[in-house]
Design an enzyme around this catalytic site. Structure first.
Site, PDB file in Angstrom:
ATOM      1  N   GLU A   1      -3.698   2.099  -7.193  1.00 55.28           N
ATOM      2  CA  GLU A   1      -4.048   3.208  -6.304  1.00 55.28           C
ATOM      3  C   GLU A   1      -3.116   4.377  -6.598  1.00 55.28           C
ATOM      4  O   GLU A   1      -1.979   4.403  -6.132  1.00 55.28           O
ATOM      5  CB  GLU A   1      -3.981   2.786  -4.835  1.00 55.28           C
TER       6      GLU A   1
ATOM      7  N   HIS B   1       0.847  -1.193   0.000  1.00 52.05           N
ATOM      8  CA  HIS B   1       0.000   0.000   0.000  1.00 52.05           C
ATOM      9  C   HIS B   1       0.880   1.239   0.000  1.00 52.05           C
ATOM     10  O   HIS B   1       1.956   1.264   0.593  1.00 52.05           O
ATOM     11  CB  HIS B   1      -0.918  -0.001   1.224  1.00 52.05           C
TER      12      HIS B   1
ATOM     13  N   GLY C   1     -11.221   5.186   3.407  1.00 52.64           N
ATOM     14  CA  GLY C   1     -11.997   5.928   4.388  1.00 52.64           C
ATOM     15  C   GLY C   1     -13.483   5.654   4.337  1.00 52.64           C
ATOM     16  O   GLY C   1     -14.161   5.601   5.370  1.00 52.64           O
TER      17      GLY C   1
END
Length: 241
Positions: free
Chosen positions: A153, A81, A220
């Site tokens: 991402e 990540h 989130g």
């Protein structure tokens, strides 16, 4: 790094019936993995962890082995990540080692790739992602792509509220899929490629409608059971693609 024991209980209580024909994976903080898994057991969802150690056991204070995650019921592990790469200096080599550790323990790695804003503005977004994919193949060999999920991402869209447009996301997903197809047509067709980067209930439909976006790596927005369930429901709807 969010949550309390009470928050986990409230979340589980608020989680609605799971939409059919969709894979939903919760990756809570390690401290709450067992608690959340117990609370949602039998609800049609699966579990993973946000990172894992490279080693299976030993004197590595503060670390958690992939085997421990498997022991607690996890089936997946997020690897590489952007926050791990940026805040903990995880290099491509570390990402490969953690990916192999996840596979060693029987976990499916969700391997993250993506470019910074500077790299995108410099016209090198695709080059950065391809280099990250090359590093995986170089470090793990041709079998690297077996039983793996890839998450694109864009670093500039993580926790910023910014989101790649559906067209931008689709463009990079095509780059990744073509890369895999170059290894074998089956890999190109069957490997799941997720988009992660401020996915929310408002933009999920447009993102998931893209031909090469197979789902979302949701950050989130997943902290609110109702919103995450809404995103999952969007993913479960028949796609126009």
């Amino acid at each position: 790094m969010n949550g309390t024991a009470q928050a986990v209980a409230d979340y589980a209580a608020a989680w609605p019936d799971t939409p059919p024909d969709i894979d939903i994976v919760f990756c809570p903080p390690w401290a709450y993995l067992d608690r959340l898994a117990s609370a949602l057991r039998g609800r049609g969802v699966r579990f993973g962890v946000q990172t894992t150690a490279v080693e299976p056991a030993g004197a590595f204070t503060g670390e958690h082995a992939a085997e421990m995650a498997r022991d607690l019921g996890a089936e997946f592990a997020i690897v590489g990540h952007s926050e791990r790469r940026r805040l903990h200096a995880e290099t491509d080599a570390v990402v490969v080692a953690k990916m192999l550790a996840a596979k060693r323990a029987g976990l499916t790695p969700i391997v993250c790739v993506g470019e910074t804003l500077e790299e995108r503005r410099g016209g090198n977004a695709a080059g950065v992602v391809l280099a990250q994919l090359d590093a995986i193949e170089t470090g793990a060999g041709p079998s690297a792509w077996e039983d793996i999920v890839i998450a694109y991402e864009p670093v500039w869209a993580i926790g910023t509220g910014e989101t790649a447009t559906p067209a931008q996301a689709q463009e990079m997903h095509v780059v990744i899929r073509d890369y895999l197809a170059g290894r074998s047509s089956a890999l190109g067709e069957t490997t799941r490629i997720l988009y992660g980067g401020s996915v929310n209930a408002a933009n999920a439909n447009d993102l998931f409608a893209q031909a090469d976006i197979d789902g979302g790596l949701v950050g989130g927005a997943s902290l609110v059971a109702g919103e995450f369930a809404s995103i999952c429901g969007t993913a479960a709807e028949p796609s126009p693609r």
